[in-house]
Scaffold this active site. Structure first.
Site, PDB file in Angstrom:
ATOM      1  N   GLY A 240      -3.506  10.557   4.486  1.00 13.93           N
ATOM      2  CA  GLY A 240      -2.430   9.665   3.800  1.00 13.93           C
ATOM      3  C   GLY A 240      -2.147  10.215   2.686  1.00 13.93           C
ATOM      4  N   GLU A 275      -8.740  12.745   7.952  1.00 13.15           N
ATOM      5  CA  GLU A 275      -7.456  13.155   8.815  1.00 13.15           C
ATOM      6  C   GLU A 275      -6.460  13.604   8.102  1.00 13.15           C
ATOM      7  OE1 GLU A 275      -7.620   9.343  10.583  1.00 13.15           O
ATOM      8  OE2 GLU A 275      -9.233   9.782  11.890  1.00 13.15           O
ATOM      9  N   PRO A 276      -6.461  14.532   7.160  1.00 11.71           N
ATOM     10  CA  PRO A 276      -5.240  14.961   6.445  1.00 11.71           C
ATOM     11  C   PRO A 276      -3.966  15.531   7.434  1.00 11.71           C
ATOM     12  CG  PRO A 276      -6.738  16.740   6.390  1.00 11.71           C
ATOM     13  CD  PRO A 276      -7.398  15.477   7.030  1.00 11.71           C
ATOM     14  N   GLY A 277      -2.842  15.152   7.096  1.00 10.51           N
ATOM     15  CA  GLY A 277      -1.631  15.472   7.757  1.00 10.51           C
ATOM     16  C   GLY A 277      -0.612  16.381   6.994  1.00 10.51           C
ATOM     17  N   ARG A 278      -0.122  15.245   6.307  1.00 12.27           N
ATOM     18  CA  ARG A 278       1.123  15.735   5.384  1.00 12.27           C
ATOM     19  C   ARG A 278       0.777  16.655   4.119  1.00 12.27           C
ATOM     20  NH1 ARG A 278       5.605  12.488   4.791  1.00 12.27           N
ATOM     21  NH2 ARG A 278       4.498  10.757   5.779  1.00 12.27           N
ATOM     22  N   ARG A 314      13.653  12.163   8.664  1.00  9.21           N
ATOM     23  CA  ARG A 314      13.148  11.615   7.775  1.00  9.21           C
ATOM     24  C   ARG A 314      14.030  10.711   6.731  1.00  9.21           C
ATOM     25  NH1 ARG A 314      10.270  13.340   4.319  1.00  9.21           N
ATOM     26  NH2 ARG A 314       8.714  11.466   3.957  1.00  9.21           N
ATOM     27  N   CYS A 343      27.345  12.219  14.844  1.00 11.07           N
ATOM     28  CA  CYS A 343      28.358  11.201  14.702  1.00 11.07           C
ATOM     29  C   CYS A 343      27.702   9.862  14.217  1.00 11.07           C
ATOM     30  CB  CYS A 343      29.276  11.062  15.650  1.00 11.07           C
ATOM     31  SG  CYS A 343      29.929  12.639  15.923  1.00 11.07           S
ATOM     32  N   TYR A 372       6.149  15.979   9.758  1.00  9.27           N
ATOM     33  CA  TYR A 372       6.945  15.189  10.346  1.00  9.27           C
ATOM     34  C   TYR A 372       8.461  15.520  10.280  1.00  9.27           C
ATOM     35  CZ  TYR A 372       2.861  12.558   9.413  1.00  9.27           C
ATOM     36  OH  TYR A 372       1.359  12.193   9.387  1.00  9.27           O
TER      37      TYR A 372
HETATM   38  C1  PLP Z   1      -0.705   9.659  10.664  1.00 13.82           C
HETATM   39  C2  PLP Z   1      -1.953   9.700  10.640  1.00 13.82           C
HETATM   40  C3  PLP Z   1      -2.790  10.388   9.840  1.00 13.82           C
HETATM   41  C4  PLP Z   1      -2.248  11.545   8.890  1.00 13.82           C
HETATM   42  O1  PLP Z   1      -1.347  10.851   7.874  1.00 13.82           O
HETATM   43  P1  PLP Z   1      -1.070  11.727   6.755  1.00 13.82           P
HETATM   44  O2  PLP Z   1      -0.089  10.730   5.675  1.00 13.82           O
HETATM   45  O3  PLP Z   1      -0.135  12.738   7.379  1.00 13.82           O
HETATM   46  O4  PLP Z   1      -2.006  12.245   6.200  1.00 13.82           O
HETATM   47  C5  PLP Z   1      -4.410  10.342   9.875  1.00 13.82           C
HETATM   48  N1  PLP Z   1      -4.942   9.531  10.642  1.00 13.82           N
HETATM   49  C6  PLP Z   1      -4.073   8.423  11.456  1.00 13.82           C
HETATM   50  C7  PLP Z   1      -5.096   7.703  12.247  1.00 13.82           C
HETATM   51  C8  PLP Z   1      -2.894   8.767  11.509  1.00 13.82           C
HETATM   52  O5  PLP Z   1      -2.128   7.734  12.314  1.00 13.82           O
END
Ligand code: PLP
Length: 421
Positions: A240, A275-278, A314, A343, A372
């Protein structure tokens, strides 16, 4: 910091001029920087290791390209997956099954079975019935599922409503006030080793305060579970962390998150999962586009680019800001709206924005498009599926092809009973 910088008046990805990628691959195209992914992966690890024993599971929904997953696997990351398809990708990229966390509020029994058979390291259970089904599926195969219970801590993450996940009215996790009872009912089941709890309160967090509030609720719950005799050896603190989309915006660093985590989780004596993503992928990619027209508007001109909402959703989904820059900025500026060819009026990237002056045919980028971005692309308006490129120093590779409208059309059928006689 990222590796998309101006050199002699022209934007480069690492040591490759973006104009070369545009000429050889075409536009629109996503461009990723391997060095930036690695830099972010290492900075995040260094931050979290302040808090002790950690397992890092890259949230692959942010950017599931196989080349990106390979970079993350090489950095020692596991994966957080939310579908059978994502699990298959993580395994295909060489991530060990034991390092994979299976999240998601709607895992089907078929997906749970696939995960069990692959030996997934952790299932994040979202509701009691899922735990019962997982235990039964595992027991029937003589297996034990390693799992944690996802708890909804009821905190406001202070982010966009569509990416908030930790308020009690959201669909995720079990209510924190019912968590101990549900944990107790699931913990004894054959086939299940319930070893802790998980949270994930939302994405693009701008402040650590909501996370700290959630951690404290989890700390209290863990104490309650231990007092009831449960063995707790893992806590999953989710992802997050936000990234700056706007120039000059300031966001908490991985170091600051690690410091807060160390302070709040001192004495928990567990393996911490993240669980890092962004924060890994966001600034490691850009979307390269070409200006088709500069169309006079009533107040400001419309810059019509060849990227659209189907390539980068986004802005249309969340009113998100993506910084726009010319690949060869001439030095003067203009105020304009930026839109794609689709369109829909929602296919607009910016209104009344001050940008580099551009004319038809110029190349430009949308920054912070590594997370994303391509993964949310569609073929709406029968546009091709956008390709992806990864740069590594002075070389690059196409890591996802452009899929043409014709190829997609070939997956469709007209049944013969529609033929005219
Ligand atoms: C989407 C998600 C993440 C990653 O979130 P980011 O904001 O991209 O870091 C981690 N854990 C779970 C369960 C998610 O659904």
């Amino acid at each position: 910091m990222d590796h998309f910088q101006l050199r002699n008046g022209e934007l480069y990805a690492e040591d490759v001029p973006l104009s070369r990628i545009a000429a050889e691959v075409g536009t629109p195209v996503y461009v990723y920087s391997r060095a930036t992914f690695e830099r972010h992966a290492r900075a995040f690890r260094a931050g979290m290791e302040r808090a002790g024993r950690v397992h890092l599971a890259y949230a692959i929904k942010a950017n599931p390209n196989l080349a990106v997953l390979r970079v993350m696997a090489n950095e020692g990351y596991g994966a957080d997956v939310v579908s059978g398809g994502e699990m298959a990708r993580a395994l295909a990229a060489g991530m060990p099954a034991s390092g994979i966390v299976f999240s998601g509020v709607g895992k089907t029994p078929a997906e749970l079975t696939k995960g069990l058979e692959a030996g997934i390291g952790q299932f994040n259970i979202e509701l009691e019935e899922e735990g019962e089904v997982l235990a039964a599926l595992a027991a029937a195969r003589g297996l034990t599922a390693s799992a944690v219970l996802r708890v909804n801590p009821d905190v406001d993450a202070g982010t966009h409503a569509k990416i908030s996940t930790g308020r009690k009215e959201n669909k995720f996790g079990v209510p924190v006030d019912q968590a101990a009872a549900i944990f107790a009912r699931l913990a004894g089941r054959p086939g299940l080793r319930l070893r802790g709890v998980a949270i994930h309160i939302g994405s693009q967090l701008q402040s650590l305060e909501p996370l700290e509030a959630a951690y404290r609720r989890i700390g209290a719950l863990v104490a309650e579970l231990r007092a009831a005799g449960h063995v707790i050896d893992r806590i999953d603190l989710g992802g997050g962390l936000g990234v700056p989309y706007q120039p000059g915006a300031v966001y908490p660093t991985p170091d600051a998150l690690g410091e807060m985590t160390a302070r709040v989780t001192a004495g928990w004596d567990v393996e911490l999962m993240f669980e890092p993503g962004r924060v890994i992928a966001g600034n490691a990619g850009i979307l390269l586009t070409r200006v088709i027209w500069v169309k006079p508007g009533v107040v400001h001109p419309y810059i019509i680019v060849d990227a659209a909402m189907n390539d980068l959703a986004r802005p249309a989904l969340y009113d998100a800001y993506h910084h726009f820059e010319a690949v060869r900025p001439a030095g003067d500026r203009m105020i304009a709206n930026i839109a794609g060819p689709v369109c829909e009026s929602g296919d607009t990237f910016a209104m009344a924005r001050e940008i580099d002056r551009v004319v038809s045919g110029d190349l430009a980028i949308f920054r912070t498009a590594g997370a994303y971005g391509a993964t949310m692309a569609s073929t709406y308006n029968s546009r091709p599926l956008v390709p992806e490129v990864m740069v590594d120093g002075d070389r690059y590779a196409v890591v996802a092809d452009r899929i043409s409208a014709e190829t997609i059309m070939h997956a469709e059928r007209v049944p013969d009973w529609l033929d005219r006689v």
